[in-house]
Write an enzyme that holds these catalytic residues in place. Structure first.
Site, PDB file in Angstrom:
ATOM      1  N   ILE A  22       0.829  -1.203   0.000  1.00 41.04           N
ATOM      2  CA  ILE A  22       0.000   0.000   0.000  1.00 41.04           C
ATOM      3  C   ILE A  22       0.865   1.255   0.000  1.00 41.04           C
ATOM      4  CG2 ILE A  22      -1.591   1.360   1.417  1.00 41.04           C
ATOM      5  CD1 ILE A  22      -2.934  -1.290   2.220  1.00 41.04           C
ATOM      6  N   VAL A  38      10.877   2.321  12.441  1.00 39.47           N
ATOM      7  CA  VAL A  38      10.058   3.281  13.187  1.00 39.47           C
ATOM      8  C   VAL A  38      10.066   3.014  14.685  1.00 39.47           C
ATOM      9  CG1 VAL A  38       8.563   3.845  11.231  1.00 39.47           C
ATOM     10  CG2 VAL A  38       7.905   1.990  12.799  1.00 39.47           C
ATOM     11  N   TYR A  98      -3.964  -7.067  16.536  1.00 33.63           N
ATOM     12  CA  TYR A  98      -3.965  -6.148  15.400  1.00 33.63           C
ATOM     13  C   TYR A  98      -5.100  -5.133  15.531  1.00 33.63           C
ATOM     14  CZ  TYR A  98      -3.920  -4.548  10.553  1.00 33.63           C
ATOM     15  OH  TYR A  98      -3.867  -3.772   9.418  1.00 33.63           O
ATOM     16  N   LYS A 153      -4.892  -0.971  15.757  1.00 33.73           N
ATOM     17  CA  LYS A 153      -5.531  -0.078  14.792  1.00 33.73           C
ATOM     18  C   LYS A 153      -6.658   0.738  15.423  1.00 33.73           C
ATOM     19  CE  LYS A 153      -2.937  -0.947  11.264  1.00 33.73           C
ATOM     20  NZ  LYS A 153      -2.066   0.101  10.692  1.00 33.73           N
ATOM     21  N   THR A 162      -9.603  -5.957   3.901  1.00 35.32           N
ATOM     22  CA  THR A 162      -8.537  -6.906   3.593  1.00 35.32           C
ATOM     23  C   THR A 162      -8.012  -6.604   2.196  1.00 35.32           C
ATOM     24  OG1 THR A 162      -9.614  -8.570   4.963  1.00 35.32           O
ATOM     25  CG2 THR A 162      -7.913  -9.328   3.450  1.00 35.32           C
TER      26      THR A 162
END
Length: 248
Positions: free
Chosen positions: A18, A54, A145, A149, A177
């Site tokens: 992405i 990160v 997860y 988020k 997804t």
């Protein structure tokens, strides 16, 4: 004239999936784009690569500083870097919980902290965070997860409130997804990859996985200086998974 002509953008996790689609879409719109990633590989011509994990604050600060210097400023930050996790609430030990939250939530904080001085100088500063439909829909075997988020979604709203007076808009995109390398690895590890793909496609009302380019389109809408009244919100790019209840 491109929508992003003269704009400078930084995309974390922008070397693949992405993130790569977002970087390409911004560049196609005229932006000068820097990519921050652990492994850069061969980036498309014109993109600036800076390397950092990160979870390493010093490395993040150095990489963001380098990107801002090479770009000549910063108008757009896309916090896209993240990792996945599987299982119910009992499936992951404390170390894995800390690892995923460190990447998906605190990593976003580190990059934003480092980028804010440059963003404050922009006349149209924008931050777009990559969330997930897992933040707003209860998905099986995604406890860790989903928690990460969900934190991203709340962080997005809080950042938007704090940065409105500085003229910096903050929004999120919640993909369903998506057809990404991480999902590909999940499918490869399944006992029956074909059946698993069919199940993932079927749970999204439009009957297929979301494409990286579709997510990138939503990110670019939120990042665009023409979206000046859009802040503190999220866009679901999920084939209707969050909002639709179709009769079968």
């Amino acid at each position: 004239m491109g929508e992003f002509d003269g704009r400078k953008a930084l995309v974390t996790g922008g070397a693949s999936g992405i993130g790569a689609a977002i970087a390409a879409r911004l560049a196609a719109g005229g932006a000068t784009v820097a990519v921050l990633d652990r492994e850069l590989g061969e980036l498309p011509a014109g993109q600036i690569g800076v390397r950092a994990d990160v979870t390493d604050d010093a490395a993040v600060r150095q990489a963001v500083s380098e990107a801002v210097e090479k770009l000549g400023g910063l108008d757009i930050l896309v916090n896209n870097a993240g990792i996945g996790a599987q299982g119910d609430v009992t499936a992951n030990d404390d170390q894995e919980w800390h690892r995923v939250l460190d990447v998906n939530v605190v990593g976003m904080v580190r990059v934003t902290r480092a980028a804010l001085p440059a963003l404050r100088k922009s006349d149209a500063g924008a931050i777009v965070n990559t969330g997930s439909i897992a933040a707003t829909a209860g998905l099986p075997q995604r406890a860790l997860y989903s928690a990460s988020k969900g934190a991203v979604l709340s962080l997005t709203q809080a950042m938007a409130a704090d940065l409105t007076e500085a003229g910096i808009r903050v929004n999120a995109v919640n993909p369903g997804t998506a057809d990404t390398p991480w999902v590909g690895r999940l499918l490869d590890s399944a006992p029956d990859p074909v059946a698993e793909r069919a199940a993932l496609e079927a749970r999204q009302p439009h009957g297929r996985l979301v494409s990286a380019d579709e997510v990138a389109g939503a990110v670019c809408y939120l990042a665009s200086p023409t979206s000046g009244s859009t802040t503190g919100t999220s866009i679901a790019v999920d084939g209707g998974m969050q909002g639709l209840r179709l009769r079968k």
